[in-house]
Design an enzyme around this catalytic site. Structure first.
Site, PDB file in Angstrom:
ATOM      1  N   CYS A   2      -2.271  37.143  61.991  1.00  0.00           N
ATOM      2  CA  CYS A   2      -2.350  37.064  63.448  1.00  0.00           C
ATOM      3  C   CYS A   2      -2.672  38.453  63.876  1.00  0.00           C
ATOM      4  O   CYS A   2      -2.750  39.437  63.161  1.00  0.00           O
ATOM      5  CB  CYS A   2      -0.921  36.603  63.717  1.00  0.00           C
ATOM      6  SG  CYS A   2       0.262  37.891  63.646  1.00  0.00           S
ATOM      7  N   ARG A  50      -1.638  34.001  66.398  1.00  0.00           N
ATOM      8  CA  ARG A  50      -1.595  33.355  65.269  1.00  0.00           C
ATOM      9  C   ARG A  50      -3.019  32.764  64.763  1.00  0.00           C
ATOM     10  O   ARG A  50      -3.295  31.884  65.468  1.00  0.00           O
ATOM     11  CB  ARG A  50      -0.318  32.547  65.049  1.00  0.00           C
ATOM     12  CG  ARG A  50      -0.197  32.104  63.524  1.00  0.00           C
ATOM     13  CD  ARG A  50       0.929  31.309  63.456  1.00  0.00           C
ATOM     14  NE  ARG A  50       1.091  30.869  61.917  1.00  0.00           N
ATOM     15  CZ  ARG A  50       1.462  29.471  61.455  1.00  0.00           C
ATOM     16  NH1 ARG A  50       1.621  28.698  62.539  1.00  0.00           N
ATOM     17  NH2 ARG A  50       1.595  29.156  60.434  1.00  0.00           N
ATOM     18  N   SER A  52      -3.412  30.399  61.720  1.00  0.00           N
ATOM     19  CA  SER A  52      -2.489  29.857  60.578  1.00  0.00           C
ATOM     20  C   SER A  52      -3.411  29.577  59.471  1.00  0.00           C
ATOM     21  O   SER A  52      -4.364  29.000  59.592  1.00  0.00           O
ATOM     22  CB  SER A  52      -2.167  28.451  61.166  1.00  0.00           C
ATOM     23  OG  SER A  52      -2.749  27.650  61.826  1.00  0.00           O
ATOM     24  N   ILE A  53      -2.884  29.892  58.354  1.00  0.00           N
ATOM     25  CA  ILE A  53      -3.476  29.886  57.073  1.00  0.00           C
ATOM     26  C   ILE A  53      -2.554  29.227  56.023  1.00  0.00           C
ATOM     27  O   ILE A  53      -2.976  28.416  55.351  1.00  0.00           O
ATOM     28  CB  ILE A  53      -3.947  31.303  56.440  1.00  0.00           C
ATOM     29  CG1 ILE A  53      -4.967  31.874  57.504  1.00  0.00           C
ATOM     30  CG2 ILE A  53      -4.806  31.144  55.212  1.00  0.00           C
ATOM     31  CD1 ILE A  53      -6.218  31.314  57.650  1.00  0.00           C
ATOM     32  N   GLU A  81      -1.803  38.525  54.649  1.00  0.00           N
ATOM     33  CA  GLU A  81      -1.556  37.681  53.727  1.00  0.00           C
ATOM     34  C   GLU A  81      -0.752  38.512  52.447  1.00  0.00           C
ATOM     35  O   GLU A  81      -1.264  39.552  52.059  1.00  0.00           O
ATOM     36  CB  GLU A  81      -2.813  36.938  52.925  1.00  0.00           C
ATOM     37  CG  GLU A  81      -3.475  36.389  53.966  1.00  0.00           C
ATOM     38  CD  GLU A  81      -2.752  35.093  54.644  1.00  0.00           C
ATOM     39  OE1 GLU A  81      -1.694  34.592  54.200  1.00  0.00           O
ATOM     40  OE2 GLU A  81      -3.438  34.518  55.665  1.00  0.00           O
ATOM     41  N   ASP A 105       4.626  32.938  53.329  1.00  0.00           N
ATOM     42  CA  ASP A 105       4.664  34.329  52.699  1.00  0.00           C
ATOM     43  C   ASP A 105       5.337  35.237  53.892  1.00  0.00           C
ATOM     44  O   ASP A 105       5.900  36.304  53.268  1.00  0.00           O
ATOM     45  CB  ASP A 105       3.349  34.946  52.430  1.00  0.00           C
ATOM     46  CG  ASP A 105       2.393  34.904  53.569  1.00  0.00           C
ATOM     47  OD1 ASP A 105       2.631  34.203  54.638  1.00  0.00           O
ATOM     48  OD2 ASP A 105       1.252  35.465  53.388  1.00  0.00           O
ATOM     49  N   SER A 371     -14.766  38.556  49.743  1.00  0.00           N
ATOM     50  CA  SER A 371     -15.725  39.514  49.735  1.00  0.00           C
ATOM     51  C   SER A 371     -15.525  40.515  48.712  1.00  0.00           C
ATOM     52  O   SER A 371     -14.483  40.688  48.346  1.00  0.00           O
ATOM     53  CB  SER A 371     -15.783  40.060  51.151  1.00  0.00           C
ATOM     54  OG  SER A 371     -17.183  40.746  51.428  1.00  0.00           O
ATOM     55  N   GLY A 372     -16.626  41.393  48.570  1.00  0.00           N
ATOM     56  CA  GLY A 372     -16.431  42.320  47.334  1.00  0.00           C
ATOM     57  C   GLY A 372     -16.241  43.812  47.641  1.00  0.00           C
ATOM     58  O   GLY A 372     -16.292  44.634  46.693  1.00  0.00           O
TER      59      GLY A 372
END
Length: 641
Positions: A2, A50, A52-53, A81, A105, A371-372
């Protein structure tokens, strides 16, 4: 995930300030289109937008948690996260009998803080910026992840302290803090040299950033007390004879574990795929957990400025469904004002633009991408890291002889072979290396910056960082410097801002505490050789990435800026920006126009310096002049108060 916005008042949170915070959340609406709201008590207002994941149905914010005897003690607002949250929750249950009411989490953060205090921050494996308010002690704790993946701006004045994921939200609250919106001239000079504004600065004098790897403790009416909890230490552990293969397996194993944890989500996860070794490794490991992985890349139609074919070949080799977003010059120029608005502070990296468009494409299909980023800083991937090898003979010369070589280089005509080598060899590492982005030297800067101050140099930024790495090998010192400059000032800013502009969460598995613990022990001979960079990483990935990628040079998201500024694609656009900009008190616009004409005529390549100034002019037109008004898409979402 968020966007945060909060206000710790010096006195009492009035209804007027609560409303101002709620209104200022609008500036960060793209960070959280799924839900918006505020919570407050007499001293603090916590706001959030937010996306939301994880635990979509229950982990609303601000999240309230406490022990059984005081179940509402803490209020948490959290951006990011925590990838080891399942392990942390299990540990907290086992050691303390902690109870949880959600599956997310966020509760792991606040419960860990309750039981371990600020020591809990170092136990978090993830990307984060969060605020925890203790309703009993009246104490606010703000924290950012070790590498600075997630942003957090701060402003403290007579009215209190405000913090935000988006600086533009804080600009809305400066009157309530009793602060002005004056610019910081030293930050501007640093920007022109480095191409980004280095932490903790911002271009507004009264708004700073909480630095990566730090937390701050605040109380009503007080100043933030900042503590650094993350101090990288490249503790080289030399490879024992015959142990090389074991170390390569260790690198591969920790990367696989990191990607597995970064795949944790209640939504579909995709991956950016540029065609290089870093993004390919992440995608190849991710597809083991999601056989239907979607990958995304951007491209330009000009030859030599696209890895789309290689990325498509790589996607086919690993079995991913691939999407290519081709960006035209017209789209490129048209999107710049909107992109600069999202940035908050200017970043003169043209790769921002294709990244913005590929994120836009990805958001049509997924809510999260891997991603790297970070691989080069951790494993030694930049070509410039090989410079100590070429300059090693100079280390055996007396200091006087080295200084003489530098004076000799000044007399050699520009463009003569060997001039640059002599000049660089005469300098110490601290003098010659200040990161991957360098736009202007002093003479060039003096010509365009009206208030040029020669005492404001890159050493303002680099000297304290170099002081922490004395005694390390030169490659480790360069990596360490880049962790605190280029990585968090450019790479991670553009990654966060361009994906969040499209309400897309980006995760970077290389920038993981466990991966770093392995990478920081690799000796420089296993990072840099005369033939290649990231040697140990390439060896570790031999069984993971396709052979056609393993030894390809880095390309990333190249932009044909040099060509476009000379031709019909961007010349007229650039000339218009210079003419209309109201930055005459800061910049010599006639000198900048002359630079553009010289570039157009082929008298040198000035594209990097021009782009640095053009991006600042657009930023100034948006945030100071209020002349440029980008069209910002309005997401719709439910509101919870």
């Amino acid at each position: 995930m968020c966007g945060l916005l909060g206000f710790l008042t010096a006195d009492v949170a009035t209804d007027s300030v609560v409303q101002q915070v709620y209104d200022a959340l609008q500036c960060g609406r793209h960070r959280g289109p799924d839900e918006r709201g505020t919570w407050h008590d007499e001293h603090i207002i916590l706001g959030f937008n937010r996306l939301s994941i994880i635990d979509i149905e229950h982990s609303h914010q601000p999240l309230r948690w406490g022990p059984p005897e005081s179940p509402q003690r803490y209020a948490l607002a959290f951006n990011g996260e925590i990838y080891n949250y399942l392990e942390l929750r299990a540990q907290l249950r086992e050691e303390f009998g902690a109870q949880f009411r959600t599956e997310g989490d966020g509760e792991a953060i606040v419960a860990a803080y309750h039981h371990w205090g600020t020591a809990a921050i170092s136990k978090l494996r993830g990307m984060f910026a969060f605020a925890i308010w203790d309703t009993e002690t009246r104490q606010l704790v703000l924290a950012r992840d070790p590498f600075g993946i997630k942003p957090l701006f701060l402003a403290t004045g007579p009215g209190g302290t405000a913090y935000a994921s988006e600086k533009k939200s804080l600009l809305e609250l400066l009157p309530a803090l009793q602060l002005s919106d004056e610019l910081d001239p030293r930050a501007l000079e640093h920007y022109t040299v480095l191409q980004y504004v280095p932490e903790p600065e911002s271009l507004h004098a009264n708004i700073r950033r909480l630095e990566s790897g730090c937390y701050a403790v605040l109380r009503p009416g007080g100043e933030p007390e900042v503590t650094r909890y993350f101090r990288p230490d490249f503790r080289v552990r030399p490879f024992a004879a015959g142990s090389e293969e074991a170390r390569y397996r260790e690198i591969a194993a920790v990367l696989e574990d990191s990607v597995a944890k970064h795949m944790r989500a209640d939504v579909t996860v995709g991956a950016f795929l540029s065609g290089g070794i870093d993004s390919t490794a992440i995608a190849a490991l991710a597809i083991r957990h999601n056989p239907n992985l979607l990958t995304f890349t951007s491209a330009f139609e000009r030859e030599g400025y696209s890895e789309a074919d290689v990325a498509a070949e790589t996607a086919e080799a690993i079995g991913a469904k691939h999407f290519i977003r081709t960006v035209s010059p017209e789209e490129f120029a048209g999107a710049i004002p909107e992109i600069v608005w999202y940035l908050d502070d200017p970043v003169a990296d043209p790769a921002l633009v294709p990244l913005y468009f590929v994120a836009q494409e990805a958001r049509k299909h997924v809510k999260v991408v891997l991603s790297g980023e970070g691989s080069d800083e951790l494993f030694g991937g930049y070509t410039i890291y090989r410079e100590p090898l070429s300059l090693k003979p100079f280390e055996y010369l007396p200091k006087g002889v080295r200084r003489l070589a530098g004076k000799l280089s000044d007399r050699i005509p520009d463009g003569t072979r060997g001039k640059s080598l002599l000049h660089r060899g005469s300098l110490s590492l601290e003098e010659r290396y200040y990161g991957n982005a360098r736009s202007f030297n002093d003479a060039q800067l003096r010509a365009v910056l009206r208030d040029f101050r020669p005492e404001w140099t890159h050493r303002d930024v680099t000297a304290p960082i170099y002081a922490q790495s004395r005694g390390w090998d030169p490659v480790a010192r360069m990596q360490h410097l880049d962790l605190f400059t280029w990585l968090r000032g450019d790479i991670l800013v553009k990654a966060d801002k361009m994906t969040m502009a499209n309400s897309l969460e980006l995760r970077v598995p290389f920038l993981d505490s466990e991966v770093f613990a392995v990478a920081e022990q690799i000796p420089y001979q296993q990072k840099i050789t005369k033939e290649t960079t990231k040697y140990a990483l390439r060896r570790a990935l031999e069984t993971i990435v396709p052979a056609h990628v393993l030894h390809r040079p880095k390309l990333g998201f190249p932009v044909p800026l040099r060509h476009w500024l000379r031709g019909p694609e961007l010349y007229d656009w650039a000339a218009t920006q210079i003419a209309e900009s109201q930055t005459d008190h800061l910049l010599d616009k006639a000198a900048i126009k002359a630079m553009l004409e010289a570039h157009r005529a082929g008298n040198g390549d000035h594209s990097r310096r021009l782009w640095t100034l053009l991006v600042f002019m657009i930023w100034h037109g948006i945030f100071v002049e209020d002349r440029i008004k980008p069209t910002i898409q309005e997401p719709t979402y439910p509101v919870r108060l």
